[in-house]
Design a protein around this motif. Sequence first.
Motif, short mmCIF file in Angstrom:
data_model
loop_
_atom_site.label_atom_id
_atom_site.label_comp_id
_atom_site.label_asym_id
_atom_site.label_seq_id
_atom_site.Cartn_x
_atom_site.Cartn_y
_atom_site.Cartn_z
N MET A 1 -98.29 -37.64 -34.27
CA MET A 1 -96.99 -37.16 -33.75
C MET A 1 -96.92 -35.63 -33.83
O MET A 1 -96.44 -34.97 -32.91
CB MET A 1 -95.82 -37.77 -34.54
N LYS A 2 -97.42 -35.08 -34.93
CA LYS A 2 -97.40 -33.61 -35.08
C LYS A 2 -98.22 -32.96 -33.97
O LYS A 2 -97.81 -31.97 -33.36
CB LYS A 2 -97.99 -33.21 -36.44
N TYR A 3 -99.40 -33.52 -33.72
CA TYR A 3 -100.29 -32.96 -32.71
C TYR A 3 -99.63 -32.99 -31.33
O TYR A 3 -99.63 -32.00 -30.60
CB TYR A 3 -101.61 -33.77 -32.71
N VAL A 4 -99.06 -34.16 -31.00
CA VAL A 4 -98.44 -34.31 -29.68
C VAL A 4 -97.23 -33.39 -29.54
O VAL A 4 -97.04 -32.72 -28.52
CB VAL A 4 -98.06 -35.79 -29.42
N ALA A 5 -96.42 -33.31 -30.59
CA ALA A 5 -95.22 -32.47 -30.53
C ALA A 5 -95.60 -31.00 -30.30
O ALA A 5 -94.96 -30.29 -29.53
CB ALA A 5 -94.41 -32.61 -31.82
N GLU A 6 -96.67 -30.58 -30.96
CA GLU A 6 -97.11 -29.19 -30.79
C GLU A 6 -97.59 -28.95 -29.35
O GLU A 6 -97.22 -27.97 -28.72
CB GLU A 6 -98.23 -28.89 -31.79
N TYR A 7 -98.37 -29.89 -28.85
CA TYR A 7 -98.88 -29.77 -27.47
C TYR A 7 -97.73 -29.73 -26.46
O TYR A 7 -97.76 -28.96 -25.49
CB TYR A 7 -99.82 -30.94 -27.18
N GLU A 8 -96.72 -30.57 -26.71
CA GLU A 8 -95.61 -30.67 -25.75
C GLU A 8 -94.53 -29.63 -26.03
O GLU A 8 -93.51 -29.58 -25.33
CB GLU A 8 -94.98 -32.07 -25.80
N LYS A 9 -94.73 -28.83 -27.07
CA LYS A 9 -93.75 -27.81 -27.49
C LYS A 9 -92.37 -28.45 -27.68
O LYS A 9 -91.36 -28.00 -27.14
CB LYS A 9 -93.67 -26.68 -26.47
N MET A 10 -92.34 -29.55 -28.44
CA MET A 10 -91.05 -30.20 -28.71
C MET A 10 -90.90 -30.46 -30.21
O MET A 10 -91.88 -30.39 -30.95
CB MET A 10 -90.93 -31.49 -27.91
N ASP A 11 -89.69 -30.74 -30.60
CA ASP A 11 -89.40 -31.02 -32.00
C ASP A 11 -90.01 -32.37 -32.38
O ASP A 11 -89.81 -33.37 -31.70
CB ASP A 11 -87.88 -31.04 -32.19
#
Length: 426
Positions: A16-26
Motif C-alpha cells: 500500500m505504501k509503494y502504490v500510494a507513493e507512486y499514485e501520489k495519494m494519501d
Amino acid sequence: MTQMTEAIKGNITEEMKYVAEYEKMDVNELRKLIAKGYVVIPKNVNRDTKPVGIGEGLSTKVNVNLGTSPDCIDMDSELKKVAISNKYGADAIMDLSTGGNLPEIRKQIMSNTNLPIGTVPIYEVGADAKSKYGKVVDMDEDLIFNVIERQAKEGVDFMTLHCGITKQSVQALKNDERVMGVVSRGGAFLTAYVMYHNKENPLYQQFDYLLEILKEHDVTLSLGDGMRPGCLVDNTDRPQIQELITLGELVDRCRNAGVQVMVEGPGHVPYNNISANMKIQKTVCKNAPFYVLGPLVTDLAMGYDHITSAIGGTLAAYSGANFLCYVTPAEHVRLMKEEDVIDGLLASKIAAQAADVAKGSQIAWEKEKEMAKARKEHDWEKQFELSLNSEKPREMREEIPSKEEKACSVCGDYCALLMVEELGKR
Ligand SMILES: C[C@H]1O[C@@H](n2cnc3c(N)ncnc32)[C@H](O)[C@@H]1O
Ligand SMILES: Cc1ncc(COP(=O)(O)O)c(N)n1
Ligand code: MET
Ligand code: SF4
Ligand SMILES: [Zn+2]
C-alpha cells in the motif's frame, strides 16, 4: 492474509505504501479504497513483484497479453515480448499460453519480469484434459481446482476465471439471436462443459472453495466475461448482461471473504454505448475495478485493431474502466509478433494517458506540462525522453534532419515557433 483483509483491519502494508507513493495519494485513503474493494493490488504472497494498484482514483493501467498457441511455440519470442512489456511500461502481463509445456513457459515468463502476472487457469485445465482424456470438455472438478491451486502456489498474481458462465447464462445465449456465439476462449471451454455434461460450472458451484484457495495466496480474482460480444452487432445483449448480473453477485461474495476482485468487460462495443456499459458495470458490481478488452469501436479494421481499441479504451477509461487490456494489430488475424506487442502496448498507453488527462489527473498533467516546456525550449532530447516511445521519434528525426538545429524538417528555416520567438514575444 490479503491486501483487503489487512486494509479492513486498518493495517497499512508495504505494498500500500509503494502504490500510494507512486499514485501520489494519501496511504490511508488508499487503504480505505482497498478495504471497500474499489482498488486491488494484485500481488501473490509467494512472489516478489512490483505492487501495482488498480481501481478508483488511481491512474489507468495497461496489460499485455502474450504466450504460445498450438500453432506457434517459440519461447525466445515470448521472452522478447516480456522484455518489450518491461521496457515500454506495461503495468501487468497475462500469460495466455496454450501450446507446449505450460508450467515451464509460465515459470520462464515469471522469472523475466517483476510485473504482476495473470493467467487463465482453465486454458491449462483444457490442455491437460485434452492430452489426458482426449477432449477439452473431459475436464473435471479435481483437475480444475488442482490447476488453480498449483498456479496460486507458483505465485500467479491474478487469475481470470469465468465464474459467470452458468446454466442460466448458457440458456440466455441459446435464447438470444446473437450473430456470433462465444468469443471468449475460457468462456467457450466452460460453456462447452456446461452444454456437454449438462452440469453447472464448477467455478460457480464451488465458488466458496475457489475463494479459499485464492485467499490463502492473495490471488486477485478477475471475473472473466465469457459471454462478451464478439462483434459490434451483438453488443450489450442479454447474454452479456445476464452474465454481468451474476458477476455482480460474485463480487459481493469475494468482498465478504476478503478476496480481492476485479471484473472483466467487453470487447466489441460501438462508441455511443461505451459509457453506458461502464456505468452499468460499475453499478451492478458496486465499484469493483473494471478490466476491459479494448473496447473495439468498429469491426472493419483488421490489421489495425490497436487503433480501434485505443479509441474505445480512451472513452472506456474516461467513463470508469480502470485497467485496459491491450489489443494488437494482429487481433482477429494471427498470433501476435514482437512488433505487434510494441504497437499494441503503445496504443493502450496512449489511451490511458489521454483518459487520465481528461479526468484531470495531476500526474498525467505534470507530464503534459513538462512536454510543453521541452517543446518551447526546443529541447529535443527531453521531448524524446518524455515520449511514450523514445526511440521512434529519435530515429525519425534523423531520417530527415533539419539544417536548423532547433527546428525540425517540417518547416526548417520557416519554423513558426522560431519566427515569432525571435521577435522576443515569447
Ligand atoms: C482475450 C484476448 O486474449 C488474446 N490472446 C489469446 N491467446 C493469446 C496468446 N497466446 N498470446 C497473446 N494474446 C492472446 C486475444 O488476442 C484476445 O485479445
Ligand atoms: C480484459 C480481458 N478479457 C478477457 C481475457 C481472457 O480471455 P478469454 O476470455 O478469451 O479467455 C483477458 N485476458 N482480458
Ligand atoms: C479468444 S481470443 C479472441 C478474442 C476476441 N477477439 C474477442 O473479442 O474477445
Ligand atoms: S482469435 Fe482466431 S482462433 Fe481465437 S476465437 Fe477468434 S477466430 Fe477463433
Ligand atoms: Zn474480437
